[in-house]
Write an enzyme that holds these catalytic residues in place. Structure first.
Site, PDB file in Angstrom:
ATOM      1  CG  ASP A  68      -0.349  -0.583   2.469  1.00 19.67           C
ATOM      2  OD1 ASP A  68       0.880  -0.512   2.618  1.00 19.67           O
ATOM      3  OD2 ASP A  68      -1.100  -1.114   3.295  1.00 19.67           O
ATOM      4  CG  ASN A 108      -8.803  -1.620  11.809  1.00 19.14           C
ATOM      5  OD1 ASN A 108      -7.862  -2.287  11.364  1.00 19.14           O
ATOM      6  ND2 ASN A 108      -9.268  -0.550  11.183  1.00 19.14           N
ATOM      7  CG  HIS A 145      -5.836  -2.478   8.723  1.00 19.27           C
ATOM      8  ND1 HIS A 145      -5.927  -1.146   9.107  1.00 19.27           N
ATOM      9  CD2 HIS A 145      -4.511  -2.785   8.863  1.00 19.27           C
ATOM     10  CE1 HIS A 145      -4.738  -0.696   9.445  1.00 19.27           C
ATOM     11  NE2 HIS A 145      -3.868  -1.666   9.307  1.00 19.27           N
ATOM     12  CD  GLU A 187      -8.715   0.747   7.565  1.00 17.86           C
ATOM     13  OE1 GLU A 187      -8.456  -0.241   8.271  1.00 17.86           O
ATOM     14  OE2 GLU A 187      -8.381   1.901   7.888  1.00 17.86           O
TER      15      GLU A 187
END
Ligand code: F6R
Length: 244
Positions: A67, A136, A138, A143
């Site tokens: 990313d 979280n 991801h 996400e």
């Protein structure tokens, strides 16, 4: 899922390093999917040491990073391009032309993502995908969402991710709100996925990834469906697994 738990961060990092080294030794022209963030830093340090010690040659390796922040120039101190140069590529011998990171400044970011997927498909997919894990859950910047997104895409980062990443940015400096990320499909098509998670801040995400249902609100849970996944944890990250 092959789950390996080590007593310290250092031991977990060394185990992950050895898996990556074994991949490069077994197949010198390996296509590696790479991650940024705090988790891979000790791994990258060890890979550099092994290279400098003459144990690892990356001259035929090709890399694709997961990313990049949308809107950050490659030379921005917080860009993932710069992170990779300063923390890995400066110390090993992957040829410049074999290093791929999405361009955060692409004028057409959707097209940049399409082209990134096409390039990975053309080369035959990833041999080994290294992943960290968001608090979280991801993976890459996939996400939590109502559904998994197969292809690489532009994503709006959650408030949690933005606040988790604030530590990498200077005081008062805005944290990007969007990123270009590899989608779930190229990650799931990697021949081997190596996910590393360390620290108590990841314990809840680790538990949901491994013991919860496969759920796009827990993006890493999709790895339960991958035929060849190694999860490397330190004791803190593993502390909420049942039976511990
Ligand atoms: C980084 C990436 C992210 C991180 C995750 C964990 O390229 O894709 O998914 O792996 O946010 O970050 P750290 O390791 O900093 O806790």
């Amino acid at each position: 899922m092959n789950i390996c738990i080590y007593s310290s961060v250092e031991q977990a990092a060394s185990a992950a390093t050895l898996l990556i080294a074994a991949q490069v030794i077994k197949k010198p022209q390996s296509v590696l999917g790479l991650a940024t963030g705090s988790t891979p830093l000790p791994i990258y340090r060890e890979l550099i040491q092994m290279h400098k010690g003459g144990l690892l040659d990356f001259s035929k390796v090709v890399t694709y990073n997961l990313d990049e922040y949308k809107g950050l120039a490659p030379d921005h101190p917080c860009s993932y391009k710069r992170f990779m140069r300063e923390n890995l590529f400066c110390g090993i011998n992957v040829p410049q032309g074999s290093i791929h990171i999405p361009n955060g400044l692409a004028s057409d970011a959707d097209n940049e993502c399409l082209a990134y997927d096409a390039a990975i498909a053309r080369i035959g997919g990833l041999d080994l995908q290294l992943l960290g894990l968001g608090a979280n859950a991801h993976i890459g910047f996939n996400e939590p969402a109502a559904q998994f997104t197969a292809h690489s895409h532009v994503v709006q980062l959650t408030d949690r991710t933005i606040s988790d990443n604030r530590r990498f940015f200077g005081e008062g400096e805005p944290v990007p709100t969007h990123a270009l990320t590899l989608g779930i499909q190229p990650i799931m098509q990697a021949k081997h996925v190596l996910l590393v998670a360390t620290g108590s801040g990841k314990a809840d995400a680790v538990r949901s990834m491994i013991e919860g249902d496969v759920d796009p609100m827990v993006p890493a849970s999709i790895l339960q469906m991958h035929p060849c996944v190694t999860i490397v944890l330190d004791a803190d990250a593993a502390s909420k697994l049942s039976g511990r």
